[in-house]
Enzyme design. Structure first.
Site, PDB file in Angstrom:
ATOM      1  N   LEU A   1       0.826  -1.210   0.000  1.00 24.33           N
ATOM      2  CA  LEU A   1       0.000   0.000   0.000  1.00 24.33           C
ATOM      3  C   LEU A   1       0.854   1.251   0.000  1.00 24.33           C
ATOM      4  O   LEU A   1       0.447   2.286  -0.515  1.00 24.33           O
ATOM      5  CB  LEU A   1      -0.908   0.006   1.239  1.00 24.33           C
ATOM      6  CG  LEU A   1      -1.989  -1.080   1.284  1.00 24.33           C
ATOM      7  CD1 LEU A   1      -2.679  -1.070   2.629  1.00 24.33           C
ATOM      8  CD2 LEU A   1      -3.002  -0.871   0.179  1.00 24.33           C
TER       9      LEU A   1
ATOM     10  N   GLN B   1       9.444   4.642   8.226  1.00 29.53           N
ATOM     11  CA  GLN B   1       9.346   3.659   9.291  1.00 29.53           C
ATOM     12  C   GLN B   1       9.241   2.230   8.758  1.00 29.53           C
ATOM     13  O   GLN B   1       9.529   1.283   9.485  1.00 29.53           O
ATOM     14  CB  GLN B   1       8.125   3.960  10.175  1.00 29.53           C
ATOM     15  CG  GLN B   1       8.170   5.332  10.838  1.00 29.53           C
ATOM     16  CD  GLN B   1       9.338   5.480  11.783  1.00 29.53           C
ATOM     17  OE1 GLN B   1       9.707   4.548  12.467  1.00 29.53           O
ATOM     18  NE2 GLN B   1       9.923   6.664  11.814  1.00 29.53           N
ATOM     19  N   GLY B   2       8.798   2.048   7.529  1.00 28.05           N
ATOM     20  CA  GLY B   2       8.657   0.698   7.003  1.00 28.05           C
ATOM     21  C   GLY B   2       7.714   0.646   5.810  1.00 28.05           C
ATOM     22  O   GLY B   2       7.372   1.664   5.214  1.00 28.05           O
ATOM     23  N   THR B   3       7.285  -0.577   5.461  1.00 26.66           N
ATOM     24  CA  THR B   3       6.400  -0.820   4.322  1.00 26.66           C
ATOM     25  C   THR B   3       5.057  -1.334   4.826  1.00 26.66           C
ATOM     26  O   THR B   3       5.004  -2.139   5.755  1.00 26.66           O
ATOM     27  CB  THR B   3       7.025  -1.860   3.376  1.00 26.66           C
ATOM     28  OG1 THR B   3       8.317  -1.410   2.966  1.00 26.66           O
ATOM     29  CG2 THR B   3       6.163  -2.066   2.143  1.00 26.66           C
ATOM     30  N   VAL B   4       3.969  -0.876   4.202  1.00 23.27           N
ATOM     31  CA  VAL B   4       2.630  -1.258   4.615  1.00 23.27           C
ATOM     32  C   VAL B   4       2.005  -2.138   3.527  1.00 23.27           C
ATOM     33  O   VAL B   4       2.027  -1.793   2.344  1.00 23.27           O
ATOM     34  CB  VAL B   4       1.745  -0.014   4.868  1.00 23.27           C
ATOM     35  CG1 VAL B   4       0.359  -0.440   5.321  1.00 23.27           C
ATOM     36  CG2 VAL B   4       2.384   0.880   5.908  1.00 23.27           C
TER      37      VAL B   4
ATOM     38  N   ASP C   1       4.580  13.049  14.841  1.00 18.83           N
ATOM     39  CA  ASP C   1       4.737  13.087  13.378  1.00 18.83           C
ATOM     40  C   ASP C   1       3.403  13.399  12.714  1.00 18.83           C
ATOM     41  O   ASP C   1       2.973  12.711  11.778  1.00 18.83           O
ATOM     42  CB  ASP C   1       5.284  11.751  12.865  1.00 18.83           C
ATOM     43  CG  ASP C   1       5.867  11.882  11.461  1.00 18.83           C
ATOM     44  OD1 ASP C   1       6.112  13.024  11.023  1.00 18.83           O
ATOM     45  OD2 ASP C   1       6.074  10.848  10.809  1.00 18.83           O
TER      46      ASP C   1
ATOM     47  N   GLY D   1       7.441   4.073   3.616  1.00 21.11           N
ATOM     48  CA  GLY D   1       7.806   5.291   4.321  1.00 21.11           C
ATOM     49  C   GLY D   1       9.074   5.103   5.110  1.00 21.11           C
ATOM     50  O   GLY D   1       9.745   4.068   5.043  1.00 21.11           O
TER      51      GLY D   1
ATOM     52  N   LYS E   1       1.955  -3.396   8.812  1.00 26.18           N
ATOM     53  CA  LYS E   1       3.144  -2.562   8.686  1.00 26.18           C
ATOM     54  C   LYS E   1       4.372  -3.379   9.061  1.00 26.18           C
ATOM     55  O   LYS E   1       4.470  -3.920  10.158  1.00 26.18           O
ATOM     56  CB  LYS E   1       3.044  -1.325   9.588  1.00 26.18           C
ATOM     57  CG  LYS E   1       4.251  -0.408   9.482  1.00 26.18           C
ATOM     58  CD  LYS E   1       4.066   0.844  10.321  1.00 26.18           C
ATOM     59  CE  LYS E   1       5.264   1.770  10.208  1.00 26.18           C
ATOM     60  NZ  LYS E   1       5.104   2.974  11.026  1.00 26.18           N
TER      61      LYS E   1
END
Length: 720
Positions: free
Chosen positions: A400, A405-408, A519, A403, A422
Site C-alpha cells: 500500500l 518507518q517501514g512498508t505497509v 509526526d 515510508g 506494517k
C-alpha cells in the site's frame, strides 16, 4: 495383469518419453526468425536466405521463383548437406570453339560464362567430382587461371569401325575423364587435336565438371555421352571453407583441422562427429543420435541401449530390472531426503521464530497483556503463518505504501477482515521495553478518529504491526491530487480538522497515559469511505507520565511540519503536536505543500509564507480558490487566526489541543467567527528561512527527518 504385459507397457512408455524428449531437444538448423526452405531445398546455417540469417555474405542465398541461387556467384543450388559439408550446384558445360557445334544435333547456342570461385569460400570437391570431355580425336587440357599453364586433361579418340561407343564407360573412346586437384576454384579448357590420331577432329567437343555419382547414376557415359549437347548445366559438388571468424557460433571440436592455403589459415569445414546430428556451426548444435529408435542404425533390435555417440545391446529383462530398482531406490532416497529437509527446515524456522520473539520483547508483551485488564481481548499476538497467508507471502502487489518507518501491506485475515500490516525497517533492541510498552498503550486507544492497532507479530526479524484498514487514501492525496468526482468541500475540510483536533486532544489529555504523536502531517491522516479522519502511524509516538511536561529525545519528524522549538531544544511537548497540526490547517486553507521551491526564496516554507501573508493582511490572496469560494469570510478568518496561533515560535503561547478542538467545533457550530476570544499576542512574522531558524540548534542534538528522495523540498505521502 501379467508380468509380460507390464514389461511391454514400461517399454512403450520409455519409447514415447524418448521420442518426446528427442522432439523437444531437436537441434536448431537456422537462426531464430529465419526461413529454412526455398522451394524443396533446405537452407541450414551458415547459409541463409537473408544476409542477417547467414554466417557470411558468401553463404547468402537468393530465393527466386522457389529456386535458390548463391547470391554472389549466381549458381543455382540443388542441395546443401551439413553432414557431408557439401553444396550441390548447377555448373555450366564448356564446349569447343567449332562454329558448327550449335547447329549439330540440335545443340544449344550459348555463350558460356564460367563462374570464378577465386576469392570466395567455395572450392570444387576433389572426391565427388570428375572432369570429363566428350568428342572425337580431341585433347582437353585444363589451365588454372592464376598460373596460366596446363596441368592435366584427357584424350578422347574416335570410335573404331564396328566398335560400340556405348560400352567404353568414358575410358577414352568418344569420352574421357580425369580427377581434379584439391582446392580447385577456377579453370579454363583448351582444345587441341591428338597428333597421332588419323580421324577427323572437326566435330563438336564438350568439357565439364560433373558430380561423379550423377554421371554414373544417369549412365550418360555408357549410353550417349553426346547427350550433353542439349544440356546447359550439370550438377557439380562444392565444399566450403572459411576463416576462423568469431561471428560463427561453431564449436571448434566439431571442425576439421586448420589448413594453410595461399599463406592464410582456413577451416576446411565442420562436421558433427559420428553418432551425432545437427548443425555444428551452433554451440552445442550437435546432438546425440538415438540409434535405438531406428532399426537401421542398430543391430540390437529391442535390446538396444543408447549411448552418447553410439549404442550397446543388452538383455531387456536385466535392463528393466536394473532400471526399475534404480528408479525405486532413487525415489525412496529422494523422498527420505525431502522429508529430512522439511523436518530440519521447520525445526530451524521454529528456532528462528522463537529467537526473534524473545529479541523483539515477546515475553515482556505477554506479561503486559496478561497484567493489563482486558488486554488479551484488545491486542492479539499474530503468528508468522497468519500474516504470510494474509499478504500472499508479502507479495509486492499487496504493497500500500512505503515510508521512513517501514512498508505497509494490505491483507485479509482468516475471519475476512481487511487489515493494513506494517513491516518495520528496524527495531532498536536497546529500547525494546519502551517499544512493547508503546504497543500495549496504543492498542488500548479507542477513538473513532484514531486508526486502531489490532495486534502485532514478533516472530519475524522486525516486528509486524496489524492495523485496521482505511480505504480512502490520505488527506495529502485529497488536498494535492483531488478527486474530480468528489473533491473535498470546505465543510468537509472543517469537519476533518475538528476530528483530527479531537483525536489529538484525546491522545494528549483523555487517554489513560498521555501520548504525543510526534509526526502529525497530512500523509498520516487517513480518510475512510465516509471521509472520516483517522490519525495513523504511531511509529515515533511516545507516552509520558502524567506529571511530565516534555520528552527529551532524538529529534525526529518531517521537514516542513517540525516544531522549530523542538528542533532547537530536543524537548518534545504537547505543543509540538499543536505546531504540526497548525501546518496541516494551513495546508488545507491554501492547498500548498509545506515546502515548495516554486515560492520565493524567503517563503519556501509554507509556515513562513502564511505568517508573512497574514501580517501583510493578504490572507485571501493565498487561500485556495475553492476554499475562498465555499467558506464564509468569518469562518476562514477564524480558522486562519487559529492556525497562526498554533504556529507561534514559542510553544507556551500556542493553544492546547483541547482549546483548538473546542474552537474548531465552535467555528463549525456558529454562523460567524470564533465563539472564543483570542487572548494572545500578535505572532511574529517568520520571514527567515527555516534553515536559519534551525541553525541555532545545539550541535549535540542528533536529528532525523523524513525528506522525499526525488526533491529536498516537496513532501510525499506514505500511502495506506
Amino acid at each position: 495383469m501379467g508380468l509380460q504385459l507390464r514389461l511391454q507397457i514400461i517399454i512403450l512408455i520409455t519409447v514415447l518419453l524418448t521420442k518426446i524428449i528427442g522432439a523437444v531437444g531437436a537441434p536448431a538448423l537456422v537462426l531464430s526468425g529465419c526461413r529454412a526452405m526455398c522451394g524443396r531445398v533446405r537452407v541450414p546455417y551458415p547459409f541463409g536466405l537473408e544476409d542477417r540469417c547467414s554466417g557470411d555474405t558468401w553463404f547468402t542465398i537468393d530465393c527466386n521463383n522457389s529456386k535458390p541461387f548463391l547470391k554472389r556467384l549466381g549458381l543455382e543450388v540443388l542441395q546443401i548437406s551439413l553432414k557431408n559439408g557439401t553444396i550441390l550446384v548447377n555448373y555450366p558445360v564448356l564446349y569447343s570453339n567449332n562454329n558448327n557445334c550449335s547447329a549439330a544435333g540440335g545443340g544449344i547456342n550459348r555463350s558460356v560464362l564460367v563462374p570464378d570461385l577465386n576469392g570466395s569460400l567455395f572450392f570444387f570437391s576433389e572426391t565427388d567430382n570428375i572432369f570429363a570431355a566428350v568428342g572425337c580425336n580431341k585433347r582437353a587440357l585444363i589451365t588454372q587461371k592464376h598460373f596460366n599453364s596446363s596441368f592435366w586433361g584427357c584424350d578422347s579418340t574416335c570410335a573404331h569401325a564396328g566398335a560400340g561407343s556405348n560400352s567404353n564407360n568414358c575410358s577414352g573412346i568418344n569420352c574421357c575423364s580425369a580427377p581434379i586437384p584439391a582446392h580447385l576454384q577456377f579453370f579454363n579448357v583448351t582444345w587441341s587435336r591428338i597428333p597421332e590420331a588419323e580421324a577427323d577432329d572437326s566435330g563438336c567437343a564438350y568439357a565439364f565438371l560433373v558430380q561423379q555419382d550423377y554421371w554414373i547414376g544417369h549412365n550418360l557415359a555408357n549410353s550417349n555421352p553426346f547427350a550433353v549437347n542439349s544440356m546447359e548445366n550439370l550438377p557439380a559438388m562444392m565444399d566450403w571453407y572459411h576463416l576462423n571468424k568469431t561471428y560463427y557460433y561453431m564449436s571448434p571440436i566439431y571442425c576439421a583441422s586448420t589448413i594453410v592455403y595461399r599463406g592464410v589459415p582456413w577451416w576446411s569445414g565442420c562436421r558433427c562427429p559420428f553418432g551425432y546430428e545437427g548443425n555444428p556451426y551452433f554451440t552445442d548444435g550437435c546432438r546425440d543420435i538415438n540409434e535405438c529408435t531406428n532399426s537401421t542404425l542398430n543391430t540390437c533390435g529391442k535390446h538396444c541401449v543408447n549411448l552418447p555417440g553410439s549404442y550397446r545391446c543388452d538383455n531387456k529383462y536385466k535392463m528393466i530390472i536394473i532400471g526399475v530398482c534404480s528408479g525405486l531406490g532413487s525415489l525412496l532416497l529422494l523422498a527420505c531426503a525431502w522429508w529430512l529437509y522439511i523436518v530440519l527446515k521447520r525445526r530451524n524456522m521454529m528456532k528462528r521464530r522463537q529467537k526473534f520473539f524473545k529479541r523483539n520483547g515477546g515475553l515482556l508483551l505477554q506479561q503486559q497483556l496478561s497484567a493489563s485488564e482486558g488486554g488479551v481481548d484488545k491486542t492479539k499476538l499474530f503468528n508468522t503463518t497468519e500474516l504470510e497467508t494474509a499478504t500472499d507471502n508479502f507479495n509486492e502487489n499487496r504493497v500500500l505504501g512505503r515510508g521512513g518507518q517501514g512498508t505497509v501491506y494490505k491483507g485479509m485475515l482468516t475471519d475476512g477482515r481487511i487489515v493494513a500490516i506494517k513491516k518495520s525497517k528496524m527495531v532498536d533492541e536497546a529500547n525494546i521495553d519502551q517499544f512493547i510498552n508503546e504497543v500495549v498503550i496504543v492498542s488500548q486507544i479507542n477513538h473513532r478518529n484514531v486508526v486502531k492497532l489490532l495486534g502485532c507479530c514478533l516472530e519475524t526479524e522486525v516486528p509486524l504491526l496489524v492495523y485496521e484498514f482505511v480505504s480512502n487514501g490520505t488527506l495529502f492525496q485529497h488536498i494535492h491530487d483531488p478527486n474530480e468526482e468528489l473533491p473535498l468541500s470546505w465543510e468537509m475540510c472543517l469537519r476533518i480538522l475538528a476530528e483530527i483536533a479531537g483525536a489529538l486532544y484525546y491522545l494528549h489529555s483523555a487517554a489513560s497515559i498521555p501520548i504525543y504523536h510526534r509526526d502529525i502531517k497530512s500523509t498520516n491522516i487517513l480518510l475512510d469511505h465516509k471521509y472520516t479522519a483517522k490519525v495513523s502511524d504511531f511509529g515515533t509516538s511516545r507516552s509520558v507520565a502524567v506529571d511530565q511536561t516534555h520528552l527529551t529525545t532524538i529529534v525526529q519528524g518531517t521537514f516542513g511540519y517540525l516544531d522549530p522549538e523542538y528542533f532547537q531544544s530536543s524537548q518534545f511537548t504537547d505543543k509540538s503536536d499543536v505546531y504540526s497540526f497548525g501546518v496541516v490547517m494551513v495546508e488545507i486553507l491554501t492547498r500548498e505543500k509545506p515546502i515548495s521551491s516554486t515560492r520565493s526564496e524567503n517563503c519556501r516554507s509554507l509556515t513562513a509564507y502564511f505568517i508573512q501573508s497574514m501580517e501583510e493582511n493578504r490572507l485571501f490572496e493565498i487561500l485556495d480558490p475553492r476554499v475562498a469560494k465555499e467558506g464564509r469570510k468569518e469562518e476562514l478568518v477564524a480558522v486562519a487566526n487559529l492556525a497562526k496561533r498554533c504556529l507561534h515560535l514559542t510553544g507556551k503561547r500556542r493553544p492546547t489541543m483541547k482549546e483548538v478542538a473546542m474552537e474548531l467545533e465552535g467555528i463549525r457550530m456558529s454562523q460567524g467567527g470564533s465563539t472564543f476570544q483570542q487572548n494572545c499576542e500578535e505572532v511574529e512574522c517568520i520571514t527567515i528561512e527555516l534553515s536559519e531558524a534551525w541553525g541555532t540548534a545545539s550541535t549535540s542534538t542528533t536529528s532525523r527527518f523524513n525528506i522525499e528522495e526525488g526533491s529536498p523540498l516537496d513532501v510525499q505521502p506514505l500511502l495506506f
